[in-house]
Design a protein around this motif. Structure first.
Motif, mmCIF file in Angstrom:
data_model
loop_
_atom_site.group_PDB
_atom_site.id
_atom_site.type_symbol
_atom_site.label_atom_id
_atom_site.label_comp_id
_atom_site.label_asym_id
_atom_site.label_seq_id
_atom_site.Cartn_x
_atom_site.Cartn_y
_atom_site.Cartn_z
ATOM 1 N N GLY A 327 0.823 -1.199 0.000
ATOM 2 C CA GLY A 327 0.000 0.000 0.000
ATOM 3 C C GLY A 327 0.859 1.252 0.000
ATOM 4 O O GLY A 327 2.092 1.189 -0.002
ATOM 5 N N CYS A 328 0.197 2.390 0.048
ATOM 6 C CA CYS A 328 0.912 3.663 0.032
ATOM 7 C C CYS A 328 1.455 3.978 1.429
ATOM 8 O O CYS A 328 1.234 3.226 2.384
ATOM 9 C CB CYS A 328 -0.013 4.767 -0.433
ATOM 10 S SG CYS A 328 -1.279 5.193 0.773
ATOM 11 N N TYR A 329 2.101 5.113 1.545
ATOM 12 C CA TYR A 329 2.682 5.471 2.846
ATOM 13 C C TYR A 329 1.595 5.671 3.907
ATOM 14 O O TYR A 329 1.841 5.484 5.094
ATOM 15 C CB TYR A 329 3.584 6.704 2.713
ATOM 16 C CG TYR A 329 2.840 7.975 2.448
ATOM 17 C CD1 TYR A 329 2.422 8.783 3.498
ATOM 18 C CD2 TYR A 329 2.544 8.377 1.150
ATOM 19 C CE1 TYR A 329 1.725 9.948 3.260
ATOM 20 C CE2 TYR A 329 1.841 9.529 0.909
ATOM 21 C CZ TYR A 329 1.431 10.321 1.958
ATOM 22 O OH TYR A 329 0.730 11.460 1.728
ATOM 23 N N LYS A 330 0.372 6.007 3.489
ATOM 24 C CA LYS A 330 -0.690 6.190 4.487
ATOM 25 C C LYS A 330 -1.108 4.850 5.090
ATOM 26 O O LYS A 330 -1.707 4.801 6.143
ATOM 27 C CB LYS A 330 -1.905 6.886 3.853
ATOM 28 C CG LYS A 330 -1.682 8.370 3.621
ATOM 29 C CD LYS A 330 -3.028 9.082 3.580
ATOM 30 C CE LYS A 330 -2.924 10.458 3.002
ATOM 31 N NZ LYS A 330 -2.854 10.496 1.544
ATOM 32 N N HIS A 331 -0.795 3.781 4.390
ATOM 33 C CA HIS A 331 -1.028 2.458 4.965
ATOM 34 C C HIS A 331 -0.025 2.261 6.105
ATOM 35 O O HIS A 331 -0.393 1.855 7.209
ATOM 36 C CB HIS A 331 -0.864 1.387 3.890
ATOM 37 C CG HIS A 331 -0.990 -0.017 4.410
ATOM 38 N ND1 HIS A 331 -2.132 -0.462 5.048
ATOM 39 C CD2 HIS A 331 -0.122 -1.061 4.412
ATOM 40 C CE1 HIS A 331 -1.966 -1.723 5.403
ATOM 41 N NE2 HIS A 331 -0.749 -2.111 5.046
ATOM 42 N N ALA A 332 1.223 2.579 5.840
ATOM 43 C CA ALA A 332 2.259 2.391 6.875
ATOM 44 C C ALA A 332 2.058 3.367 8.046
ATOM 45 O O ALA A 332 2.184 2.986 9.207
ATOM 46 C CB ALA A 332 3.649 2.599 6.261
ATOM 47 N N PHE A 333 1.711 4.604 7.748
ATOM 48 C CA PHE A 333 1.651 5.624 8.808
ATOM 49 C C PHE A 333 0.344 5.579 9.606
ATOM 50 O O PHE A 333 0.339 5.808 10.801
ATOM 51 C CB PHE A 333 1.779 7.039 8.216
ATOM 52 C CG PHE A 333 3.093 7.338 7.535
ATOM 53 C CD1 PHE A 333 4.165 6.452 7.590
ATOM 54 C CD2 PHE A 333 3.276 8.540 6.856
ATOM 55 C CE1 PHE A 333 5.368 6.729 6.959
ATOM 56 C CE2 PHE A 333 4.480 8.834 6.227
ATOM 57 C CZ PHE A 333 5.519 7.922 6.272
ATOM 58 N N TYR A 334 -0.779 5.317 8.884
ATOM 59 C CA TYR A 334 -2.091 5.474 9.539
ATOM 60 C C TYR A 334 -3.026 4.276 9.376
ATOM 61 O O TYR A 334 -4.180 4.345 9.784
ATOM 62 C CB TYR A 334 -2.810 6.725 8.993
ATOM 63 C CG TYR A 334 -1.900 7.907 8.824
ATOM 64 C CD1 TYR A 334 -1.229 8.463 9.924
ATOM 65 C CD2 TYR A 334 -1.677 8.462 7.572
ATOM 66 C CE1 TYR A 334 -0.373 9.539 9.763
ATOM 67 C CE2 TYR A 334 -0.819 9.544 7.407
ATOM 68 C CZ TYR A 334 -0.172 10.071 8.496
ATOM 69 O OH TYR A 334 0.677 11.117 8.338
ATOM 70 N N GLY A 335 -2.549 3.236 8.699
ATOM 71 C CA GLY A 335 -3.360 2.024 8.567
ATOM 72 C C GLY A 335 -4.475 2.100 7.552
ATOM 73 O O GLY A 335 -5.427 1.326 7.634
ATOM 74 N N ILE A 336 -4.391 3.002 6.587
ATOM 75 C CA ILE A 336 -5.446 2.980 5.576
ATOM 76 C C ILE A 336 -5.200 1.789 4.643
ATOM 77 O O ILE A 336 -4.067 1.328 4.478
ATOM 78 C CB ILE A 336 -5.593 4.289 4.763
ATOM 79 C CG1 ILE A 336 -4.639 4.307 3.581
ATOM 80 C CG2 ILE A 336 -5.485 5.559 5.557
ATOM 81 C CD1 ILE A 336 -5.247 5.060 2.433
ATOM 82 N N GLU A 337 -6.274 1.288 4.071
ATOM 83 C CA GLU A 337 -6.136 0.178 3.123
ATOM 84 C C GLU A 337 -6.215 0.791 1.734
ATOM 85 O O GLU A 337 -7.295 1.241 1.316
ATOM 86 C CB GLU A 337 -7.255 -0.821 3.346
ATOM 87 C CG GLU A 337 -7.204 -1.468 4.723
ATOM 88 C CD GLU A 337 -8.472 -2.259 4.993
ATOM 89 O OE1 GLU A 337 -8.412 -3.496 4.959
ATOM 90 O OE2 GLU A 337 -9.530 -1.640 5.220
ATOM 91 N N SER A 338 -5.115 0.803 1.031
ATOM 92 C CA SER A 338 -5.064 1.549 -0.237
ATOM 93 C C SER A 338 -6.044 1.017 -1.270
ATOM 94 O O SER A 338 -6.546 1.775 -2.100
ATOM 95 C CB SER A 338 -3.652 1.519 -0.809
ATOM 96 O OG SER A 338 -2.772 2.151 0.085
ATOM 97 N N HIS A 339 -6.333 -0.292 -1.219
ATOM 98 C CA HIS A 339 -7.264 -0.826 -2.231
ATOM 99 C C HIS A 339 -8.702 -0.401 -1.939
ATOM 100 O O HIS A 339 -9.589 -0.629 -2.746
ATOM 101 C CB HIS A 339 -7.159 -2.354 -2.294
ATOM 102 C CG HIS A 339 -7.570 -3.059 -1.042
ATOM 103 N ND1 HIS A 339 -6.873 -2.939 0.143
ATOM 104 C CD2 HIS A 339 -8.616 -3.882 -0.784
ATOM 105 C CE1 HIS A 339 -7.476 -3.668 1.074
ATOM 106 N NE2 HIS A 339 -8.540 -4.250 0.541
ATOM 107 N N ARG A 340 -8.925 0.194 -0.775
ATOM 108 C CA ARG A 340 -10.274 0.676 -0.437
ATOM 109 C C ARG A 340 -10.289 2.199 -0.368
ATOM 110 O O ARG A 340 -11.100 2.798 0.333
ATOM 111 C CB ARG A 340 -10.709 0.078 0.898
ATOM 112 C CG ARG A 340 -10.548 -1.405 0.932
ATOM 113 C CD ARG A 340 -11.129 -1.987 2.181
ATOM 114 N NE ARG A 340 -12.569 -2.150 2.039
ATOM 115 C CZ ARG A 340 -13.329 -2.722 2.967
ATOM 116 N NH1 ARG A 340 -12.797 -3.158 4.097
ATOM 117 N NH2 ARG A 340 -14.613 -2.857 2.779
#
Ligand SMILES: Cc1cc2nc3c(=O)[nH]c(=O)nc-3n(C[C@H](O)[C@H](O)[C@H](O)COP(=O)(O)O)c2cc1C
Ligand code: SF4
Length: 663
Positions: A327-340
């Motif tokens: 995923g993107c960096y927001k996945h690593a930093f904040y736990g967003i799921e990039s595919h969603r």
């Protein structure tokens, strides 16, 4: 019934026309090419020339003497300067017109027309170059075929409704006026239908009892070129094509009136529509933000447009995570799921022309909302439908994981950061409420030019401010803002951010040699806005662009970003480096209030956030960033061997590092 094709020929004189353009991003060339096409269709001898390649000193005087007409398309750039490569032409004209040794009648034989390209939001520099070129030519006694045309990219203010419409109206006038120019000595006379220079009275045109085409020169007659809309243009195109017999059904040079009738009908309908449009404008109804030309350009870049001012695009990280490639960096930093994650904007316009945004130099700009507005439900539903439609294209694509695909159809996050300035949309609060109502989190990025809109914003999951530079001078250079008081607005925006209770972020994009050596200034800005987080990212280079001088040399290496971040953190009280996403050259600095018992809590508890928003909507119970924080997994913490790459994903190395970006 038949009508002789030749009797519709309105070309009366064949001219030699040199069409010049001076451009930075290609608009002027596009208009020059358009005029060239029409000129040749009308039988003129035309040529398109880049001002870069033309020396006025050697050639301009003789153009007039040889009866050549010149048409100039030239745009205006930063602080009223000419586009790259056109400086010499403009300088030569200016110097010649002011040099007392040069005769004022230098260009007395030259007929010319100027069409400037600009944006009236650059108030005192509006179309400065086009206006100056026209003035200098006049001062040197050149003869204007018609008054200077001013093409205005600012749809709301433009006389006719945007650059294309201004150009079409000017072009129409150009052809009309060009018929009236009296310089028989310089123009090549058209021949009559028989091919002879002078009509012997036996040509086909005379059979219909009309005039010979060679006699029609000064006749005003029906104006076949009185067209401004696309449909009218199409109809005109048909007629023009007909001149060389390629479109309408002709037999021995005759045309079926049925065909001609269809064309005329199309023109009539289009004219009625245009009249309606004009009357809507005269009643003060606002215009649409995205013009047909912009729409085309944005769609070419992969945007799906919603209504007249919003858009969605599938982020590269969404595609990556659908395939299980990270995923993107927001996945690593904040736990967003990039595919969603749905990347969207309710306002394609913004108040800057940032150099990073070179891919989108086609974007509309504005300092306030002056366009027609779509209601938030339409924008929201349109964004969702289009996003899901884009995800659906991945059904069955090799490598796409079935469970990720199914999840992707139900977005959980919305990145309001695609392009443009989402906060400009007057209904942004309602739009955010609609997102939250569907359980979709909101990550909103603003360019720090609208402090009041920041203050009035409802709680969002995470509110970003782009900090593209730390001094007034470098901000002007990098963001190329439209507001004169851009610095005051920037500072006020940071102050407005500091008053927010939910998560706030500064986003810094490092451009080597441009903004990397202003550490103390950045530290001052942090103490002003007191953000919860600071994301620092190396700029992404996606190839050469005429609208930006950014090169590969400006892209910092990951180690250089780390070095900068360490130096900055040393200057900040209460902040530490929390996380890293090496994959996209991005580092996270966090306020230590997110470090609990020695462990980072930079992730977001999304269900909790939605519950808090519900409570807030019901009882105005406010909440803070700490209320919905979640623990950061070990792989995402700065210093971990994974460097922010989720171990459940499979790393994929592209052969060509094309776009490591994201929002
Ligand atoms: C960085 C930048 C600065 C600009 N400055 C001005 C200006 O001072 N005055 C103006 O009238 N237009 C200005 N414009 C608008 C351009 O003239 C307009 O976008 C035009 O269509 C560009 O045409 P081109 O693609 O042929 O270069 C500016 C545009 C950019 C991107
Ligand atoms: S880079 Fe932005 S748009 Fe793409 S997945 Fe991440 S948050 Fe969403």
């Amino acid at each position: 019934m038949e009508l002789h094709a030749n009797s519709r020929q309105k070309i009366t004189k064949k001219r030699k026309i040199k069409i010049f353009y001076g451009t930075q991003t290609g608009n002027a060339k596009m208009l020059a090419d358009n005029l060239y096409r029409e000129a040749t269709e009308r039988g003129h001898e035309a040529e398109v020339i880049d001002l870069k390649t033309y020396d006025p000193e050697d050639n301009l005087v003789t153009e007039g003497e040889n009866g050549v007409w010149i048409v100039l398309f030239v745009s205006t750039y930063t602080d009223g300067t000419p586009p790259e490569g056109s400086e010499w032409f403009c300088k030569w004209l200016e110097e010649s017109s002011t040099d007392f040794r040069i005769p004022k009648a230098l260009l007395k034989d030259l007929h010319y027309a100027v069409f400037g390209l600009g944006n009236s939001l650059y108030t005192e520099n509006y179309n400065a170059v086009g206006k100056k070129v026209d003035r200098f030519l006049k001062e040197l006694s050149a003869k204007p075929i018609l008054p200077v045309g001013l093409g205005d990219e600012n749809v709301a203010e433009s006389l006719k409704g945007g650059m294309e419409k201004d150009f079409t109206a000017w072009k129409k006038e150009f052809w009309k006026k060009s018929k009236k120019v009296k310089d028989d000595d310089t123009a090549v006379k058209d021949t009559c239908g028989t091919g002879k220079k002078t009509c012997d009275g036996k040509c086909k045109c005379k059979e219909d009892g009309g005039k010979c085409s060679s006699e029609e020169e000064e006749e005003e007659g029906e104006d076949l070129y009185e067209t401004t809309t696309e449909e009218e243009d199409n109809a005109e195109e048909l007629l023009n094509e007909d001149r060389d017999g390629s479109s309408l059904q002709t037999t021995n040079g005759v045309v079926d009136l049925e065909d001609l009738g269809k064309v005329m009908q199309t023109m009539k309908k289009a004219k009625v529509r245009r009249k309606k449009e004009e009357s809507a404008q005269s009643t003060g109804e606002p215009r649409e933000m995205v013009t047909p030309m912009l729409k085309k350009a944005l769609e070419k870049q992969g945007y799906r447009l919603i209504g007249s001012h919003s858009g969605v695009k599938l982020c590269r990280w969404t595609k990556s995570m659908l395939r299980g490639r990270g995923g993107c960096y927001k996945h690593a930093f904040y736990g967003i799921e990039s595919h969603r994650c749905m990347e969207t904007t309710p306002s394609l316009a913004c108040a800057n022309k940032c150099v990073f945004c070179w891919r989108h130099h086609t974007n509309p700009v504005g300092t306030e909302w002056r366009w027609k507005m779509d209601d938030p439900n339409t924008v929201f539903q349109g964004a969702l439908d289009n996003h899901v439609g884009l995800i659906k294209q991945f059904k069955g694509v090799p490598g796409v994981k079935a469970e990720r695909f199914a999840e992707g159809l139900e977005p959980q996050h919305c990145a309001l950061s695609l392009v443009g300035e989402p906060i400009m949309y007057p209904e942004i609060n309602r739009f955010i409420e609609l997102l939250h109502g569907k359980g979709i989190s909101s990550f909103l990025v603003t360019n720090a030019q609208f402090p009041d809109a920041i203050s009035n914003l409802v709680p969002v999951t995470q509110l970003y401010v782009s900090i593209d530079a730390s001094t007034k001078e470098s901000l002007k250079k990098i963001d190329r803002p439209l507001f004169k008081d851009f610095w005051e607005r920037f500072i006020d925006s940071l102050k407005a951010l500091s008053a927010k209770r939910q998560r706030t972020v500064y986003r810094l994009t490092l451009v080597k040699a441009w903004n990397t050596d202003e550490l103390d200034n950045y530290a001052d800005l942090v103490s002003l806005g007191k953000p919860d987080f600071i994301e620092i990212k190396g700029v992404t280079y996606c190839g050469e662009s005429k609208a930006s001088s950014l090169t590969m040399q400006n892209v910092p290496w990951h180690e250089e970003v780390v070095h900068f971040v360490k130096q900055l953190t040393d200057r900040l009280d209460g902040y530490e480096i929390a996380s890293e996403h090496e994959h996209s050259n991005c580092i996270l600095i966090a306020n230590t209030k997110f470090k609990v018992d020695g462990e980072w809590w930079t992730w977001i508890d999304y269900p909790k956030f939605h519950q808090l928003v519900k409570d807030f909507n019901q009882s105005q119970k406010t909440f803070s960033a700490e209320d919905y924080m979640a623990k950061t997994p070990s792989w995402a913490v700065f210093g971990a061997k994974e460097q922010g790459f989720d171990p459940v994903e499979t790393r994929f190395f592209r052969k060509k590092q094309k776009d490591i970006g994201g929002c």
